[in-house]
Design an enzyme around this catalytic site. Structure first.
Site, PDB file in Angstrom:
ATOM      1  N   ALA A   1       1.304  -2.154   0.769  1.00  0.00           N
ATOM      2  CA  ALA A   1       0.675  -2.087  -0.552  1.00  0.00           C
ATOM      3  C   ALA A   1       1.645  -1.396  -1.504  1.00  0.00           C
ATOM      4  O   ALA A   1       2.647  -0.822  -1.069  1.00  0.00           O
ATOM      5  CB  ALA A   1      -0.632  -1.312  -0.495  1.00  0.00           C
ATOM      6  N   LYS A   2       1.378  -1.466  -2.751  1.00  0.00           N
ATOM      7  CA  LYS A   2       2.123  -0.669  -3.732  1.00  0.00           C
ATOM      8  C   LYS A   2       1.257  -0.554  -4.967  1.00  0.00           C
ATOM      9  O   LYS A   2       0.421  -1.412  -5.232  1.00  0.00           O
ATOM     10  CB  LYS A   2       3.442  -1.358  -4.104  1.00  0.00           C
ATOM     11  CG  LYS A   2       4.489  -0.389  -4.583  1.00  0.00           C
ATOM     12  CD  LYS A   2       5.040   0.386  -3.400  1.00  0.00           C
ATOM     13  CE  LYS A   2       6.384   1.001  -3.620  1.00  0.00           C
ATOM     14  NZ  LYS A   2       7.000   1.311  -2.310  1.00  0.00           N
TER      15      LYS A   2
END
Ligand code: GLU
Length: 420
Positions: A108-109
């Site tokens: 994720a980011k």
């Protein structure tokens, strides 16, 4: 496939890398799209009351790339150039990174398009808390666990933990990693990425037969990754001859005194203007002759424009995505340069984030020695696997690392099957 939402140079770059590896692995077309496209993306408007009484709205994002192996994991970036496409590319790289080193996470980011340096402490806190509030439906210790990235730090993680915990009605340290140790952070997390870079550089030097004594290093980016990598490499006997930050670089072929440099940075907030050195631009710095070149800033720094002219023996990618596929094609013609690819080279950060999360879930905390011992063990395993796979298949270290990571996610998706 319509890339419209994510279309950006960085997302295209991540897709290009993926497609090259998928061709090599003969991954069927249908499975490719499923592997490549981020599972979820949330875009939020973050209104912040500024110190002068006005209200400014910032754009924030969180992208979760795949949910096949567990919760998603990855940092939060505060930088003016943040876009949803960049965040999606960084999320995809987190997936391959976690799979490569064997962590039970998808990638994720997150990010907010803002310049944290131009915000007061109060504005930064209000921005962080409101962004966290908007993210509450999609984050949590079993869902998605943020961490620091460019422009964020332990204090920002503390505000995220506090905002989330207030909503839940009890302290939830496992919602975020890279926290202050006092709040359930892990010993050694802050230094983990830089130390990991230095560990892998020393392994690469062993592989190539380069002695540390007399070797030189150049580091682009003197933030949490670059500055710790510098100190750790200097401890091994490597001379740090040039470093830079967003304002510019400094060069001293005799070696920079890092204690004095760190005092200078603490006082001035930049490496520039350091007395015992000459000024260089960030572009010039990448071309300096050295044994180890460490891009530890932003993506897309080694490009078709400069890849033929870099003069190092080891390219140690502390940053995510510092080398474009066009530059990779040029580096393929330069076997004298050994690449430690980003998803391997900077994986020490997320490895110790994983340890932090495990410690939080168990409320049982480890000594720094235990953390480092386990960190180096995982790095060693990933390094040897990547090196052996590269040699066996006659492919680059990047190709090897990406294919090991992608293969795991591909197999996990195949075994779980497609519902319904
Ligand atoms: N932002 C770091 C990275 O790009 C760390 C992520 C984490 O610890 O979850 O790997």
């Amino acid at each position: 496939m319509n890339l419209h939402l994510y279309d950006s140079p960085t997302f295209r770059m991540a897709c290009q890398q993926f497609d090259l590896v998928a061709d090599f692995m003969n991954i069927p077309e249908a499975a490719r799209e499923r592997l490549k496209m981020p599972k979820r993306a949330l875009s939020v408007a973050v209104p912040v009351r500024m110190d002068d009484g006005s209200v400014k709205v910032f754009m924030g994002y969180r992208v979760q790339h795949h949910l096949t192996l567990g919760p998603t994991k990855g940092g939060i970036r505060f930088h003016p150039d943040v876009t949803v496409g960049e965040v999606a590319a960084l999320a995809m790289w987190m997936s391959w990174k976690c799979a490569l080193v064997g962590l039970p996470y998808g990638g994720a980011k997150g990010g907010v398009a803002c310049d944290p340096r131009s915000l007061s402490a109060g504005e930064l806190e209000r921005l962080t808390r409101r962004y966290t509030q908007e993210l509450i439906p999609v984050i949590g210790p079993q869902v998605d666990i943020p961490a620091p990235d460019v422009g964020t730090n332990e204090q920002v993680m503390a505000w995220i933990m506090d905002t989330y915990s207030l909503q839940m009605g009890h302290a939830v340290p496992g919602v975020v990693t890279g926290k202050p140790v006092l709040l359930g952070g892990s010993l050694g997390r802050r230094e983990a990425t830089g130390r990991g870079v230095a560990y892998l550089v020393s392994r690469a030097m062993d592989t190539l037969g380069i002695p540390a004594q007399g070797a030189t290093a150049v580091i682009q980016g003197y933030g949490n990754v670059g500055s710790v990598a510098a100190v750790s490499m200097a401890k091994q006997g490597i001379r740090i001859i040039a470093v830079s930050d967003a304002f510019g670089g400094i060069h001293n072929p005799a070696g920079l005194d890092l204690n004095r440099l760190n005092e200078h940075v603490a006082a001035k907030g930049t490496v520039t203007g350091f007395p015992e050195s000459e000024a260089v631009t960030n572009a010039e710095l990448l071309l300096l002759p050295c044994d180890v070149l460490v891009p530890a800033a932003l993506e897309r720094q080694i490009t078709e424009e400069n890849a033929a002219r870099i003069r190092c023996r080891i390219l140690a990618e502390g940053a995510n995505g510092p080398t474009t596929p066009e530059a990779d094609a040029i580096l393929a013609q330069r076997p004298e340069i050994f690449v430690l690819p980003d998803i391997l080279c900077n994986s020490g950060g997320v490895i110790v984030s994983y340890f932090e999360w495990v410690q939080d879930l168990q409320s049982f905390f480890w000594s720094e020695g235990e953390v480092l011992d386990k960190l180096f063990r995982l790095l060693e395993q990933a390094y040897m696997q990547t090196l052996n796979h590269a040699r066996k298949n006659g492919v680059s270290m990047r190709f090897s690392a990406l294919s090991l990571g992608i293969r795991k996610v591909h197999e996990a998706k195949s075994i779980r099957g497609l519902y319904p």
